[in-house]
Enzyme design. Structure first.
Site, PDB file in Angstrom:
ATOM      1  N   GLY A   1       0.797  -1.213   0.000  1.00  0.00           N
ATOM      2  CA  GLY A   1       0.000   0.000   0.000  1.00  0.00           C
ATOM      3  C   GLY A   1       0.835   1.271   0.000  1.00  0.00           C
ATOM      4  N   SER A   2       0.290   2.300   0.632  1.00  0.00           N
ATOM      5  CA  SER A   2       0.836   3.653   0.518  1.00  0.00           C
ATOM      6  C   SER A   2       2.195   3.859   1.156  1.00  0.00           C
ATOM      7  CB  SER A   2      -0.157   4.648   1.130  1.00  0.00           C
ATOM      8  OG  SER A   2      -1.384   4.628   0.428  1.00  0.00           O
ATOM      9  N   THR A   3       2.717   2.871   1.886  1.00  0.00           N
ATOM     10  CA  THR A   3       4.048   3.041   2.469  1.00  0.00           C
ATOM     11  C   THR A   3       5.112   3.270   1.404  1.00  0.00           C
ATOM     12  OG1 THR A   3       4.295   0.635   2.500  1.00  0.00           O
ATOM     13  CG2 THR A   3       3.515   1.675   4.518  1.00  0.00           C
ATOM     14  N   VAL A   4       4.821   2.908   0.143  1.00  0.00           N
ATOM     15  CA  VAL A   4       5.808   3.036  -0.936  1.00  0.00           C
ATOM     16  C   VAL A   4       5.833   4.443  -1.548  1.00  0.00           C
ATOM     17  CG1 VAL A   4       4.332   2.422  -2.907  1.00  0.00           C
ATOM     18  CG2 VAL A   4       6.722   1.722  -2.907  1.00  0.00           C
ATOM     19  N   LYS A   5       4.933   5.317  -1.144  1.00  0.00           N
ATOM     20  CA  LYS A   5       4.724   6.574  -1.869  1.00  0.00           C
ATOM     21  C   LYS A   5       5.933   7.506  -1.874  1.00  0.00           C
ATOM     22  CE  LYS A   5      -0.309   6.681  -1.618  1.00  0.00           C
ATOM     23  NZ  LYS A   5      -1.517   7.229  -0.972  1.00  0.00           N
TER      24      LYS A   5
END
Length: 677
Positions: free
Chosen positions: A363-367
């Site tokens: 999820g968004s942890t890669v943003k």
């Protein structure tokens, strides 16, 4: 009349014979004298050597310590029963197995481990008359070969009848017999460990009646802190058939105990000791080469922190509401030093190996990596603004954020977690422009490669270099156009918790991807009054690569991560409710990925990457809680685990508490084989 005297005539041939015998005796006497006087010492030594017997005794393996000097893997001496098999001794082996039932404790697990073929083999060997009736005389004459007859007997022997015909007491004999059968010919095979002194003494008195049976000194691994981190210490056992040639080529013996998983396997050549050699001469005098214990490992793990993190996971998962998980509960946490790569703690709920082998959409942890890829490729700059409204394009899945945010810049997109912002970066990389007729996705492959190549600089989708065997790299193969806009916010490729931790550490230190390590030093065994041996090797921090972004690029993303945790209010950070009162100045990023569970898109992976303090990072952390039932009501699990784990870390830095040793012997001692006893 005078009679003439007869002459005493000895034939010449007899004189020659006498002379030859004289010469031979002279040569023999001279030779015996030479052997006794000149070569006597040499031959005496040969005679003594012919009477010598040499036995090798396994040396204990090296120990393991945590970073603070606590012994986390130890050795405990024990007595082991061995059997040396020889061809053609089938009846003898059965008799010995039956006698050993008087001395060995056989439990239900030992019986359950007997497979169908072993039951059948035993039955056929002990019920010869019934076995003969399974094959007619005509069939036996036609088949001729014993192996063919045996195979036909096996085919006609139902498993149920075999087990029903073997009573409970005899089943114990079968368990011992099958264990004896697994050894190599002419090599001692361990069949039972941990003999008590009384049993060992009783068996010793009967050795002359039990050919092939012996008792040897052995050691077993002990874990003073029970199950904490035990998965990654690894296990030991006898050499498997597939590895036999390799180990024999390295000087091992068939019956040696070796590391067969995790650190025991990875550092086998270091932990292996030098065998003791006991030589007994013809007169019964013994001389001993004591050998040496293997070298020791000093780990990077803090056992006190490890125990605290394990408790944090158990408490949070235990307090989750019913129905939170769509499958069995699962959660993973890794903490590491950003500047060194030292792993401080690795803990899981349910399955530890998934820390390096489990693959998850994060999820968004890669943003942050997506925005940094946008900077590096030139498609966005510092402060670039996009309108956060839903995107619906042909051949692509629709994209929206958790709320329509309006105009957001790069830092806002991290703090508030904008999916649309990330997809707009990906569109720019694929040369796709909104509102332009006739545009297609021909540049998507280019976009895939640009994003994945940049992610790999953080360790996402590639090997992290952790010093453990069998690390996986997640899944990054495939160019599905429909999922292209999902990739930049963590909804397509999968990564491991270890990769997430390396990513978190790289964000914390400003772009150096450090090789994660579990072993800090290798030491020689301590001698005498020494607390520890001298250093054989020290693992220095290793930078695997530096990310292709400027310091200014990283500072913007680090500021966005700080705001995620510390900026409250209506447009505040997605984790500010959990962290805005933390006194250690944290920074991080939340993530929730929708995943398919039971073939329906009804599950969510919760995640978080974080570090602290923001201005001088000491610790980085990655958390993944897979397959929860909702993204709202229980989405705070990853946040809560992260908060509690960071609290535990900083509390320990202040208090310096010691780890608690286990008092459960079943947790402390490990049986390295599937043997009996």
């Amino acid at each position: 009349m005078v009679r003439e005297k007869r002459k005493n005539h000895i034939p010449i041939r007899l004189n020659v014979l006498f002379f030859a015998v004289f010469i031979l005796f002279s040569v023999l006497i001279l030779r015996l004298g030479y052997i006794q006087i000149v070569q006597g010492e040499e031959y005496e030594e040969m005679v003594n050597n012919n009477g010598e017997q040499t036995a090798n005794v396994d040396a204990p393996r090296g120990l393991m310590f945590d970073r603070n000097g606590n012994t986390v893997v130890d050795n405990e001496l024990e007595l082991t029963l061995t059997y040396t098999n020889r061809p053609g001794n089938d009846e003898e082996m059965l008799e010995i197995a039956e006698r050993l039932t008087q001395f060995l404790d056989i439990d239900e697990d030992d019986i359950d481990d007997i497979n169908e073929r072993e039951w059948q083999d035993y039955w056929l060997q002990t019920r010869e008359d019934e076995a003969d009736e399974l094959v007619s005389d005509e069939e036996e004459a036609e088949l001729e070969e014993d192996d063919d007859i045996y195979e036909l007997q096996l085919e006609r022997l139902p498993e149920e009848e075999v087990i029903d015909d073997i009573g409970e007491e005899e089943q114990e004999t079968v368990a011992i017999w099958t264990e004896m059968m697994t050894g190599y010919n002419y090599a001692p095979h361990r069949i039972a460990r941990g003999l008590d002194e009384e049993t060992a003494h009783a068996l010793s008195e009967l050795m002359h009646e039990l050919p092939g049976i012996d008792i040897m000194r052995d050691s077993v691994r002990a874990y003073p802190y029970g199950e904490s981190f035990s998965t990654f210490f690894g296990s030991t056992g006898q050499i498997t058939e597939g590895e036999l040639d390799q180990y024999l080529g390295e000087g091992y013996e068939r019956t040696d105990i070796v590391g067969n998983s995790q650190l025991e396997d990875e550092y086998e050549s270091v932990l292996r000791g030098e065998k003791a050699e006991i030589t007994t001469d013809a007169d019964g005098n013994e001389s001993t080469d004591p050998g040496a214990r293997g070298n020791d490992l000093v780990l990077t793990i803090d056992m006190a922190l490890q125990q605290e993190v394990e408790d944090v996971i158990d408490d949070n998962i235990g307090s989750a509401s019913g129905g939170t998980f769509l499958n069995e509960p699962e959660a993973h946490v890794i903490m590491m030093e950003p500047d060194t790569g030292d792993i401080l703690s690795m803990a899981s709920y349910d399955n530890d190996v998934n820390l390096v082998m489990g693959q998850y959409e994060i999820g968004s942890t890669v943003k942050m990596a997506t925005v940094l890829a946008g900077y590096e490729s030139g498609v966005i700059g510092h402060g670039t603004v996009y309108e956060d409204t839903p995107i619906n394009l042909p051949a692509s899945q629709p994209v929206s954020s958790w709320q329509n945010m309006g105009a957001v810049n790069d830092i806002d997109a991290i703090r508030r977690s904008s999916n649309v912002y990330m997809s707009r970066i990906a569109m720019e990389m694929a040369d796709y422009e909104l509102g332009v007729d006739g545009r297609d996705w021909s540049g998507a492959d280019q976009g895939f490669d640009m994003l994945r190549n940049h992610y790999a600089q953080f360790g996402l989708g590639t090997e992290t270099g952790i010093d453990l065997p069998n690390e996986v790299t997640g899944t990054t193969d495939g160019y599905n156009i429909g999922n292209y806009l999902m990739l930049p916010f963590g909804q397509y490729d999968t990564y491991t918790p270890m990769q997430m931790a390396q990513f978190a550490a790289t964000m914390a230190n400003g772009g150096d991807r450090m090789q994660p390590t579990l072993v800090r030093e290798i030491l020689e065994p301590a001698t005498g009054d020494e607390e520890s041996g001298s250093v054989v090797r020290q693992n220095s921090p290793e930078v695997m690569n530096s990310v292709d972004n400027s310091n200014e690029d990283f500072e913007r993303m680090q500021e966005g991560m700080r705001q995620v945790m510390q900026q409250s209010g209506s447009n505040g950070g997605t984790a500010s409710d959990d962290f805005d009162d933390a006194d250690y100045n944290p920074a991080g990023k939340t993530g929730t990925a929708q995943v398919s569970v039971h073939e329906v898109n009804d599950g969510y992976n919760q995640g978080m990457v974080a570090y602290a303090p923001h201005d001088d990072p000491e610790v980085a952390i990655a958390v993944i809680v897979p397959e929860t039932s909702t993204s709202d009501e229980d989405s705070g699990l990853a946040n809560s685990i992260t908060r509690d784990a960071l609290d535990a870390y900083f509390d320990l830095q202040e208090d310096g508490a010691e780890p608690e040793e286990s008092d459960d012997e079943d947790e402390i001692y490990q049986d390295p084989d599937d043997d009996l006893g």
